[in-house]
Design an enzyme around this catalytic site. Structure first.
Site, PDB file in Angstrom:
ATOM      1  N   CYS A  66       0.859  -1.180   0.000  1.00  0.00           N
ATOM      2  CA  CYS A  66       0.000   0.000   0.000  1.00  0.00           C
ATOM      3  C   CYS A  66       0.897   1.232   0.000  1.00  0.00           C
ATOM      4  O   CYS A  66       2.045   1.173   0.422  1.00  0.00           O
ATOM      5  CB  CYS A  66      -0.942   0.005   1.197  1.00  0.00           C
ATOM      6  SG  CYS A  66      -0.159  -0.364   2.751  1.00  0.00           S
ATOM      7  N   GLU A 113      -8.023   8.797   4.031  1.00  0.00           N
ATOM      8  CA  GLU A 113      -7.644   8.440   2.674  1.00  0.00           C
ATOM      9  C   GLU A 113      -8.835   8.003   1.828  1.00  0.00           C
ATOM     10  O   GLU A 113      -9.774   7.396   2.332  1.00  0.00           O
ATOM     11  CB  GLU A 113      -6.611   7.303   2.706  1.00  0.00           C
ATOM     12  CG  GLU A 113      -5.328   7.719   3.389  1.00  0.00           C
ATOM     13  CD  GLU A 113      -4.241   6.676   3.368  1.00  0.00           C
ATOM     14  OE1 GLU A 113      -3.077   7.084   3.399  1.00  0.00           O
ATOM     15  OE2 GLU A 113      -4.553   5.464   3.317  1.00  0.00           O
TER      16      GLU A 113
END
Length: 172
Positions: A66, A113
């Site tokens: 990620c 996010e």
């Protein structure tokens, strides 16, 4: 030293600008992220344990990799770049969904996010970047779910939010 930038977005993923990565996590500002999930041909999930030197969630288990796209970089390009940089792998990745989450982290940071989630299949042996990854493992989904129920604190907050949803896509 050049400071890493993230792409600041609104709730519709419209780019509003860029910001230094740590600032976006200290003063939670919605920004674009990517999460990659790799499974092998037997359907086992490739997880990584984050390196102990990571600025947050160090030592926790999470999806294959990620990160954040850089300004001007597509989410898919960022996913491919980080898969190669962190795990030494290449795979054909497909974006399955995106979602917004906001969660406090360690070190007085907050994840806020809009995360684009990619899935791919690979039987390659990872060649991990030890600055990013402490360890890795392949695990069947049923075993993963049992471990999450027993040891949820061993996993990153974003992984726990999306693991079941990713499994639904993998079952299709």
């Amino acid at each position: 030293m050049i400071q890493e930038q993230v792409i600041v977005v609104d709730e519709n993923d419209v780019v509003l600008g860029s910001m230094e990565k740590m600032e976006a996590h200290r003063n939670p500002v919605l920004h674009r992220a990517i999460s990659v999930f790799i499974v092998n041909s037997e359907g086992e999930w490739l997880l990584q344990q984050r390196a102990l030197g990571k600025y947050h969630s160090n030592g926790l288990w999470t999806n294959t990799c990620c990160s954040h796209p850089q300004p001007g970089e597509s989410s898919l390009d960022a996913a491919n770049r980080r898969l190669a940089e962190e795990m030494g792998l290449k795979a054909e990745l497909t974006e399955k969904f995106h979602f917004i989450y906001r969660e406090p982290l360690d070190n007085d940071l907050t994840e806020y996010e809009l995360d684009h989630v990619f899935v791919g299949v690979s039987n390659q042996v990872p060649n991990i970047n030890t600055n990013e990854v402490l360890s890795y493992k392949y695990i069947a989904y049923d075993d993963l779910k049992k471990d999450i129920e027993t040891n949820p604190d061993n996993y990153t907050v974003w992984f726990l939010k999306i693991v079941d949803r990713v499994n639904q896509y993998l079952k299709k």
